[in-house]
Write a protein that holds these residues in place. Sequence first.
Motif, PDB file in Angstrom:
ATOM      1  N   SER A  64     -20.431  -4.966 -20.339  1.00  0.00           N
ATOM      2  CA  SER A  64     -19.320  -4.269 -19.698  1.00  0.00           C
ATOM      3  C   SER A  64     -19.499  -2.768 -19.806  1.00  0.00           C
ATOM      4  CB  SER A  64     -18.008  -4.659 -20.375  1.00  0.00           C
ATOM      5  OG  SER A  64     -16.926  -3.925 -19.823  1.00  0.00           O
ATOM      6  N   SER A  65     -18.987  -2.054 -18.810  1.00  0.00           N
ATOM      7  CA  SER A  65     -19.001  -0.598 -18.882  1.00  0.00           C
ATOM      8  C   SER A  65     -17.766  -0.065 -19.608  1.00  0.00           C
ATOM      9  CB  SER A  65     -19.107   0.015 -17.480  1.00  0.00           C
ATOM     10  OG  SER A  65     -18.036  -0.402 -16.685  1.00  0.00           O
ATOM     11  N   GLY A  89     -21.522  -3.088 -24.557  1.00  0.00           N
ATOM     12  CA  GLY A  89     -20.574  -2.286 -23.802  1.00  0.00           C
ATOM     13  C   GLY A  89     -20.865  -0.815 -23.999  1.00  0.00           C
ATOM     14  N   ARG A  90     -20.007  -0.011 -23.456  1.00  0.00           N
ATOM     15  CA  ARG A  90     -20.162   1.431 -23.571  1.00  0.00           C
ATOM     16  C   ARG A  90     -19.901   1.841 -25.023  1.00  0.00           C
ATOM     17  NH1 ARG A  90     -15.929   3.052 -20.962  1.00  0.00           N
ATOM     18  NH2 ARG A  90     -14.977   3.923 -22.808  1.00  0.00           N
ATOM     19  N   ARG A  95     -22.047   8.941 -19.106  1.00  0.00           N
ATOM     20  CA  ARG A  95     -21.834   8.256 -17.831  1.00  0.00           C
ATOM     21  C   ARG A  95     -23.145   7.784 -17.201  1.00  0.00           C
ATOM     22  NH1 ARG A  95     -18.398  10.901 -12.953  1.00  0.00           N
ATOM     23  NH2 ARG A  95     -18.427   9.093 -11.602  1.00  0.00           N
ATOM     24  N   LEU A  98     -24.147   3.977 -17.317  1.00  0.00           N
ATOM     25  CA  LEU A  98     -23.266   2.986 -16.706  1.00  0.00           C
ATOM     26  C   LEU A  98     -23.801   2.551 -15.349  1.00  0.00           C
ATOM     27  CD1 LEU A  98     -19.852   4.642 -17.581  1.00  0.00           C
ATOM     28  CD2 LEU A  98     -21.114   2.926 -18.869  1.00  0.00           C
ATOM     29  N   PRO A  99     -23.374   1.354 -14.862  1.00  0.00           N
ATOM     30  CA  PRO A  99     -23.804   0.923 -13.526  1.00  0.00           C
ATOM     31  C   PRO A  99     -23.477   2.007 -12.506  1.00  0.00           C
ATOM     32  CG  PRO A  99     -22.704  -0.858 -14.653  1.00  0.00           C
ATOM     33  CD  PRO A  99     -22.534   0.371 -15.516  1.00  0.00           C
ATOM     34  N   ASN A 103     -28.993   0.384 -17.688  1.00  0.00           N
ATOM     35  CA  ASN A 103     -29.102   0.557 -19.139  1.00  0.00           C
ATOM     36  C   ASN A 103     -28.393  -0.509 -19.967  1.00  0.00           C
ATOM     37  OD1 ASN A 103     -29.634   3.024 -17.695  1.00  0.00           O
ATOM     38  ND2 ASN A 103     -29.766   4.040 -19.673  1.00  0.00           N
ATOM     39  N   LEU A 104     -27.138  -0.831 -19.641  1.00  0.00           N
ATOM     40  CA  LEU A 104     -26.400  -1.815 -20.448  1.00  0.00           C
ATOM     41  C   LEU A 104     -27.016  -3.205 -20.320  1.00  0.00           C
ATOM     42  CD1 LEU A 104     -22.749  -0.623 -19.702  1.00  0.00           C
ATOM     43  CD2 LEU A 104     -24.095  -0.204 -21.766  1.00  0.00           C
ATOM     44  N   ASP A 128     -22.469  -3.078 -10.174  1.00  0.00           N
ATOM     45  CA  ASP A 128     -22.924  -4.106 -11.126  1.00  0.00           C
ATOM     46  C   ASP A 128     -24.169  -4.811 -10.602  1.00  0.00           C
ATOM     47  OD1 ASP A 128     -20.626  -3.608 -12.669  1.00  0.00           O
ATOM     48  OD2 ASP A 128     -19.508  -5.232 -11.712  1.00  0.00           O
ATOM     49  N   ALA A 131     -27.204  -2.587 -10.645  1.00  0.00           N
ATOM     50  CA  ALA A 131     -27.727  -2.484 -12.013  1.00  0.00           C
ATOM     51  C   ALA A 131     -28.515  -3.736 -12.389  1.00  0.00           C
ATOM     52  CB  ALA A 131     -26.585  -2.249 -12.993  1.00  0.00           C
TER      53      ALA A 131
END
Length: 173
Positions: A64-65, A89-90, A95, A98-99, A103-104, A128, A131
């Motif tokens: 999740s972002s 998650g973040r 920033r 994030l999508p 990276n996540l 999403d 990403a």
Amino acid sequence: MTRTGDPFVILAYAATIGPATERAVYAQLCRIEHEVVAAARVTPGVREALATMAAAGTQITVVSSLATAAVRTFLVIHGLAEHARHLVGRTGPDRTVLPPAPNLINAAIHERATPAESCLFVGSMDADLTAARAAGVDAIRHRRAATSPAAEPATPPPPPTPWFDALSTAAKG
């Protein structure tokens, strides 16, 4: 005066004021996310889908972002934490991770030591899916049903595919 609804634009501006301001604004963003997840509902079918997949031995990682702590709170409040083996998650105000950046998703793949081709990502936004593709992961889109009459289009769309049915179809294909 410029207005925005994007909290990361506000955060970026706060950073130009100084690190203490950036930290304070980021802390407030995280508090707001906790309030949002406390009021959020589970999408119909998700609980059953996660339970079924976990019972079948699927390793479920939630990506999740949102701030990691807020997502963990959501999972615990709704009894979903037992199904999620891992959470990414973040973890800060950056920033750029994030999508649509992968990276996540890449972090989840590397932390779980799972080949990308063995993963499936379910997302609800174009960023999403972008990403996931950038991370080399198959992805399916979950479209949320409209929540208010004003959000309904003039011609009703076909009924949404239930979340679990979409996963089942993707797994068979």
